[in-house]
Design a protein around this motif. Sequence first.
Motif, PDB file in Angstrom:
ATOM      1  N   LYS A  23       0.828  -1.200   0.000  1.00  0.00           N
ATOM      2  CA  LYS A  23       0.000   0.000   0.000  1.00  0.00           C
ATOM      3  C   LYS A  23       0.871   1.261   0.000  1.00  0.00           C
ATOM      4  CE  LYS A  23      -3.790  -2.483   1.266  1.00  0.00           C
ATOM      5  NZ  LYS A  23      -5.203  -2.442   1.259  1.00  0.00           N
ATOM      6  N   ILE A  25       0.680   4.214   1.045  1.00  0.00           N
ATOM      7  CA  ILE A  25       0.315   5.313   1.942  1.00  0.00           C
ATOM      8  C   ILE A  25       1.487   5.539   2.877  1.00  0.00           C
ATOM      9  CG2 ILE A  25      -1.270   6.073   3.747  1.00  0.00           C
ATOM     10  CD1 ILE A  25      -3.390   4.312   2.423  1.00  0.00           C
ATOM     11  N   TYR A  30      -1.162  10.083   7.042  1.00  0.00           N
ATOM     12  CA  TYR A  30      -2.309   9.821   7.918  1.00  0.00           C
ATOM     13  C   TYR A  30      -1.980   9.993   9.393  1.00  0.00           C
ATOM     14  CZ  TYR A  30      -0.350   5.173   8.738  1.00  0.00           C
ATOM     15  OH  TYR A  30       0.465   4.132   9.081  1.00  0.00           O
ATOM     16  N   ILE A  32      -3.629   8.795  13.239  1.00  0.00           N
ATOM     17  CA  ILE A  32      -4.605   7.933  13.906  1.00  0.00           C
ATOM     18  C   ILE A  32      -4.939   8.527  15.272  1.00  0.00           C
ATOM     19  CG2 ILE A  32      -5.091   5.594  14.733  1.00  0.00           C
ATOM     20  CD1 ILE A  32      -2.937   4.632  12.756  1.00  0.00           C
ATOM     21  N   LYS A 192     -14.642   5.740   4.791  1.00  0.00           N
ATOM     22  CA  LYS A 192     -15.068   4.424   5.255  1.00  0.00           C
ATOM     23  C   LYS A 192     -15.490   4.526   6.711  1.00  0.00           C
ATOM     24  CE  LYS A 192     -13.478  -0.325   4.823  1.00  0.00           C
ATOM     25  NZ  LYS A 192     -12.325  -1.193   4.649  1.00  0.00           N
ATOM     26  N   GLN A 197     -16.019   0.663  15.297  1.00  0.00           N
ATOM     27  CA  GLN A 197     -14.610   0.304  15.174  1.00  0.00           C
ATOM     28  C   GLN A 197     -13.741   1.486  14.721  1.00  0.00           C
ATOM     29  OE1 GLN A 197     -13.967  -2.939  12.503  1.00  0.00           O
ATOM     30  NE2 GLN A 197     -11.855  -3.214  13.109  1.00  0.00           N
ATOM     31  N   GLU A 200     -12.756   6.501   8.743  1.00  0.00           N
ATOM     32  CA  GLU A 200     -11.639   7.026   7.964  1.00  0.00           C
ATOM     33  C   GLU A 200     -12.090   8.301   7.243  1.00  0.00           C
ATOM     34  OE1 GLU A 200      -9.865   4.121   5.316  1.00  0.00           O
ATOM     35  OE2 GLU A 200      -8.881   5.708   4.186  1.00  0.00           O
ATOM     36  N   ILE A 216      -5.336  12.036   5.395  1.00  0.00           N
ATOM     37  CA  ILE A 216      -6.233  11.023   5.975  1.00  0.00           C
ATOM     38  C   ILE A 216      -6.196  11.088   7.498  1.00  0.00           C
ATOM     39  CG2 ILE A 216      -6.771   8.542   6.101  1.00  0.00           C
ATOM     40  CD1 ILE A 216      -5.128   8.233   3.485  1.00  0.00           C
ATOM     41  N   LEU A 218      -7.687   8.865  10.718  1.00  0.00           N
ATOM     42  CA  LEU A 218      -8.384   7.644  11.096  1.00  0.00           C
ATOM     43  C   LEU A 218      -8.761   7.741  12.571  1.00  0.00           C
ATOM     44  CD1 LEU A 218      -8.903   4.895   9.597  1.00  0.00           C
ATOM     45  CD2 LEU A 218      -7.053   4.000  10.972  1.00  0.00           C
ATOM     46  N   LYS A 220      -9.998   5.843  15.680  1.00  0.00           N
ATOM     47  CA  LYS A 220     -10.181   4.467  16.174  1.00  0.00           C
ATOM     48  C   LYS A 220     -10.905   4.503  17.517  1.00  0.00           C
ATOM     49  CE  LYS A 220      -7.507   0.918  15.544  1.00  0.00           C
ATOM     50  NZ  LYS A 220      -6.363  -0.010  15.580  1.00  0.00           N
ATOM     51  N   LEU A 221     -11.938   3.684  17.624  1.00  0.00           N
ATOM     52  CA  LEU A 221     -12.754   3.684  18.832  1.00  0.00           C
ATOM     53  C   LEU A 221     -12.350   2.525  19.737  1.00  0.00           C
ATOM     54  CD1 LEU A 221     -16.188   4.219  17.032  1.00  0.00           C
ATOM     55  CD2 LEU A 221     -14.567   5.951  17.767  1.00  0.00           C
ATOM     56  N   GLU A 236       0.076   2.320  18.658  1.00  0.00           N
ATOM     57  CA  GLU A 236      -0.910   2.065  17.605  1.00  0.00           C
ATOM     58  C   GLU A 236      -1.688   3.323  17.251  1.00  0.00           C
ATOM     59  OE1 GLU A 236      -3.438  -1.302  18.472  1.00  0.00           O
ATOM     60  OE2 GLU A 236      -1.712  -2.566  18.890  1.00  0.00           O
TER      61      GLU A 236
ATOM     62  N   LYS B  94     -21.173  -7.792  12.403  1.00  0.00           N
ATOM     63  CA  LYS B  94     -20.370  -8.074  13.597  1.00  0.00           C
ATOM     64  C   LYS B  94     -20.050  -9.568  13.737  1.00  0.00           C
ATOM     65  CE  LYS B  94     -20.791  -3.829  14.993  1.00  0.00           C
ATOM     66  NZ  LYS B  94     -19.681  -2.927  15.008  1.00  0.00           N
ATOM     67  N   SER B 165      -4.993  -4.310  19.603  1.00  0.00           N
ATOM     68  CA  SER B 165      -6.408  -3.964  19.480  1.00  0.00           C
ATOM     69  C   SER B 165      -6.902  -4.069  18.047  1.00  0.00           C
ATOM     70  CB  SER B 165      -6.641  -2.536  19.974  1.00  0.00           C
ATOM     71  OG  SER B 165      -5.978  -1.644  19.117  1.00  0.00           O
ATOM     72  N   PHE B 171      -5.602   0.663   7.087  1.00  0.00           N
ATOM     73  CA  PHE B 171      -5.489   0.450   5.634  1.00  0.00           C
ATOM     74  C   PHE B 171      -5.039  -0.977   5.277  1.00  0.00           C
ATOM     75  CE2 PHE B 171      -3.770   4.612   7.002  1.00  0.00           C
ATOM     76  CZ  PHE B 171      -4.932   5.335   6.828  1.00  0.00           C
ATOM     77  N   ASP B 193      -0.179  -9.723   2.600  1.00  0.00           N
ATOM     78  CA  ASP B 193       0.179  -8.771   3.658  1.00  0.00           C
ATOM     79  C   ASP B 193      -1.000  -8.569   4.615  1.00  0.00           C
ATOM     80  OD1 ASP B 193      -1.197  -7.644   1.592  1.00  0.00           O
ATOM     81  OD2 ASP B 193      -0.112  -5.739   1.569  1.00  0.00           O
ATOM     82  N   SER B 283     -10.682  -4.610  22.076  1.00  0.00           N
ATOM     83  CA  SER B 283     -11.458  -3.756  21.156  1.00  0.00           C
ATOM     84  C   SER B 283     -11.813  -4.520  19.877  1.00  0.00           C
ATOM     85  CB  SER B 283     -10.702  -2.479  20.801  1.00  0.00           C
ATOM     86  OG  SER B 283     -10.441  -1.741  21.960  1.00  0.00           O
ATOM     87  N   PRO B 285     -14.141  -5.966  17.208  1.00  0.00           N
ATOM     88  CA  PRO B 285     -15.468  -5.467  16.822  1.00  0.00           C
ATOM     89  C   PRO B 285     -16.501  -6.569  16.598  1.00  0.00           C
ATOM     90  CG  PRO B 285     -14.000  -5.438  14.951  1.00  0.00           C
ATOM     91  CD  PRO B 285     -13.190  -5.972  16.093  1.00  0.00           C
TER      92      PRO B 285
END
Lengths: 508, 334
Positions: A23, A25, A30, A32, A192, A197, A200, A216, A218, A220-221, A236, B94, B165, B171, B193, B283, B285
């Motif tokens: 990827k 990116i 980005y 987070i 997205k 969860q 984005e 970007i 992101l 995160k919850l 993270e 979920k 988590s 991505f 990946d 966490s 989901p």
Amino acid sequence: MKRLFKLLLLLVVAFGISLPQAKAISQKDYIIIGTTDKVSSLDPAKAYDYLSDNILQNLMEGLVKYVPGTAKIVPGLAQKWEVSKDGLTYTFWLKKNLKFSNGDPINAEAFKFSIERVIKLKGEPSFLLSDIVKDVEVVNDREFKIHLKYAFAPFINILAFPVSFPVDPKVYKDNAFYNGLPVSSGPYMVKKWVRGQQIELVRNPNYHGEKAKTPIVLIKLYRNANALYIALLNKEVDIAYRTLLPQQFNQIKKNKNFKTMIGPSPFIREVVFNVKQKPFDNKKIRKAFAYAINRAQIINDVFNGQVSPLYTLIPEGMWGHKPVMPHYNQKKAIEILKSLGYSKTNPLKITLWYSPSHYGSTEAAVALTIKNQLEATGLVKCQLKSAEWATYIDYWTKGVMGMFLLGWYPDYFDPDDYMWPFLATSASPQMGCFYSNKKVDELLLKARKLTDVKERAKVYEQVQQIMAQDAPYIPLFQGKQRVVLKPNIEGVLLDPLQIFRYYLIRKK
Amino acid sequence: MKSYVLTRIGLSIPMVLIILTIVFFVLRVLPGNPVLAMLGPKAPPEVVKEMEHKMGLDKPILVQYVNYLKNIAQGKFGESTVTGMPVIKELMQKFPATLELTIFAMIVAVLIGIFYGTYAAYNLGKPIDVSARIYSIFVYSFPVFWFGLMLQLVFGVWLHWLPVSGEASPFMTPDKTYTGMYVVDAIINGQWDVLKDSLNHLILPSITLGVVISSIFVRMVRANVVLTLSQQFVVAARARGVKEKTVLFKHALKNALPPILTIMGLQFALLLGGAVLTEVTFSWPGIGSYLVSRIHARDFPAIQGTIVFFAIFVAIISILVDVINAWINPRVRY
């Protein structure tokens, strides 16, 4: 067996050839952000919790907006506006060539549709408009008028809150809440959304203003503070905002791998009395409790000094703030309680309620500290009871709880939002307080109609003095924003309104 | 066989019906108005009433109950009061995450259970056997969240080997989703990946859950293998000079397996519901944390929908386990 092995090898080689490109990116593209808040809806007609509204503040823009870091209102999508002399009509002129993220035009019709839709759908934040707005009149594509039911000085501030943001009439229906990806008018748009969860956000190509600093974002919850804390330590997330436990924040402050920031917050916490319920219908008892509560102890023992004491409902830093409530004085508390006939053998028996999870895991400790402080007078026996949030709401609206803990986060940045919902006869039952005072009602209405800030501040001062005498609430403390960042993060602004602006943040 | 299967299905229907009924009435008895939880305390009373009417909550409880059963019979789970989305759609989003976690936890538990249990039985009374018994008791009493937290600290925070988590890195989600399970989708898409990343994310939560339930399997396998090892056919095999390894795994374990498989099957179904704490700690989901968050919001349709979904799922699995068992061992059919 050998055949099987060969076959497997062939399969692996075949898949290996179809290996996709890594990827593209880069780390810089980005950011987070980790949080324990929840997103209920990204429809401005329904969103009424912190994170939903904050995301909308980054996705959408209203007619006006706040200058980052201040409470000053400036034009957003509106080029200019005029208020009629009687304060009943607001005329707006929109900027040229405004477009939603999908390319549809943002015009006067879109605003009329959006405001009327909020009122029609009767979602949680709809009262902010339905109580005040009479109708919306479109003059032409770029000009429209909002007629009010009565003059309301803080109306312009409501227009900076997501409930007033425009939605695309071609996409949103006027008879149902919208569950799809939001159509943006602000710096970002949602690419997205995995519910519960992560969300984005990417730059909105049609945004009229300055483009967001990072392509970007992101969000995160995390389920709870521990999960967020561990994820932060594991690197993270780039930013942890709302909410780590005070102890975790203190630990992180010592960690050289992170930066921390503390800023003001308009969030307040208070004790609520149901003034219709015995013994709290006696204002002397409420006053005695106001003397018995030692805010410094709560702040130091429970929050490690990460909140500040509050002696009125209007937070510090906002005009009109007058710290009128009595300070801790146990002797006075004992004096009042004794004058009412309470003694060690005949103590006052009460119940203090709290909700164990809604205000984080420190809440039980807050309740316990208050219980101990009241009991330290030797004249009170306090029982603690808790209920989950849904039950808690049910209990306070039905008047079940006589004394309980509650918090408040403003809808618009004006003292009216800290006075009217708490003290006005029409609003206080929704707070579980049922307070009613004719004089206060008159003053609150007067303050709404005044346009001069100094005059309004004087009126609010009077209201606060009465509030201190009647003590239907005991304001406890004012929150602070706490954020943890990786050292390479720049542009985080902790503004007084607590709008967390993702579009200003970037990586070095 | 046919009548046995029909009887099992017939017996499962009242079981599911009882669960549905209990959930329905318990939710209505508990304090907490779902409309207030949805609209907030500031909602005017007339709006609350209007919404209660819209949701049918103003009708007599028996009428609500009959409507509820009718809707479920038609596969309608209603719409969430929190998001306004169809509950079945949310569950389908979920469920794959929970299923994926459960399958991997099961693999961990079964592997530990079979090997540790078998060796313990083989070494009856020796230190390894004693250790297995201690392990079973010790691990069974682990609080899942504590164990999960310890793994997160060691392998995430201190060693930085594994993520702590979610089910994927940013991505790193599969380009196309077929099953909703990232591991499977990544394989189908050929995104190695993504596969590696999702396996990395699965390691800690599945070990947490797997280790905790492995205690039951270790005890069960041990007890069953001890029993089979003492039987005549094992003695006969040993007398014929068959290798000890073959005796242990091909003779003793194989014959001890059928009752173990039954319990494992049922355990798998129960695990789906029991993954809540692991999901919250990591966490993850899945459906467990979904249920917990909706209970807080008094989201009646979502809570009812999730439990009905579970009830039906557990019933189907237990029927399948019974049928397979009956097929393997005709003696169970009476």
